[in-house]
Design an enzyme around this catalytic site. Structure first.
Site: not given
Ligand code: SAH
Length: 213
Positions: A62
């Site tokens: 993000s």
């Molecule tokens: N917090 C992260 C942002 C990651 S983007 C950072 O600081 O880098 C969002 C993430 O959510 C992705 O890696 C995606 O694979 C994950 N995601 C999406 N749906 C999910 C679910 N149901 N359970 C766990 N992770 C999930």
């Protein structure tokens, strides 16, 4: 790359403080954490820009301001148990860890999960607990959580997460039917009542789950 410490200072001042984030713990954590370590080497020089960046598998880390805003809205205090859904690069989890929280984070994509785990080990962030799973189901064995943060957007607030929230407790999550229509929602549980506040428009990657919520 120019001195990352100076880039971080500039990031915090111009992108975060200038937009009204004033939680000292958030600002300190983001000043200290080497965000460039959470992106691929080829993108390291862009790590402190005012934008999300790709982390592989179609996912993103993000934008710094969004990490700061969500962390501030959570009102995290040291010692609180915090659940994150969507580990991704691990940056948000590391920010919460730096703020003194006891962090539990869930990721559904294997490759990202293992990369984040290795990154935490290399950075000696041994306190962060990770799970490879569908985070829409939460982490029932460790509930309740004082705070829950979801860093991917789905059509609704997954019910298991509200159930696993402590009372009092706060949850922040992007909600919307499509990426262009998402709103950041703050869910507050207090005295058995659950209320929702709209914090404004955002654009996150999809929350992919069992949709059984
Ligand atoms: N917090 C992260 C942002 C990651 S983007 C950072 O600081 O880098 C969002 C993430 O959510 C992705 O890696 C995606 O694979 C994950 N995601 C999406 N749906 C999910 C679910 N149901 N359970 C766990 N992770 C999930």
């Amino acid at each position: 790359m120019i001195d990352p410490k100076r880039l971080r200072e500039k990031m915090v001042r111009e992108q975060i403080e200038a937009r009204g984030v004033d939680d000292r713990r958030v600002l300190d954590a983001m000043r200290e954490l080497p965000r460039h370590v959470f992106v691929e080497e080829a993108l390291a020089s862009k790590a402190y820009t005012d934008a999300p960046l790709p982390i592989g598998e179609g996912q993103t880390i993000s934008q710094p301001y969004i990490v700061a805003l969500m962390s501030q809205k959570l009102r995290v205090e040291p010692g609180m148990k915090v659940l994150e859904i969507g580990t991704g690069s691990g940056y948000q989890a590391a920010v919460l860890d730096r703020m003194g929280a006891e962090v539990y984070t869930v990721e559904r994509i294997k490759k990202l999960f293992f990369a984040a785990r290795k990154r935490f080990m290399d950075m000696r962030l041994f306190g962060i607990k990770l799970k490879l799973d569908d985070g829409t189901m939460g982490w029932p064995e460790e509930a309740p959580f004082d705070r829950i943060i979801v860093t991917a957007g789905g059509p609704e607030v997954p019910r298991p997460l509200v159930d696993q929230l402590a009372d009092p407790g706060l949850l922040v999550i992007p909600v919307g039917s499509s990426r262009r229509m998402q709103k950041l929602i703050l869910v507050e549980k207090r005295d058995g009542q659950v209320t929702e506040t709209d914090l404004g428009g955002v654009a996150f990657v999809d929350l992919v789950g069992a949709h059984g919520w």
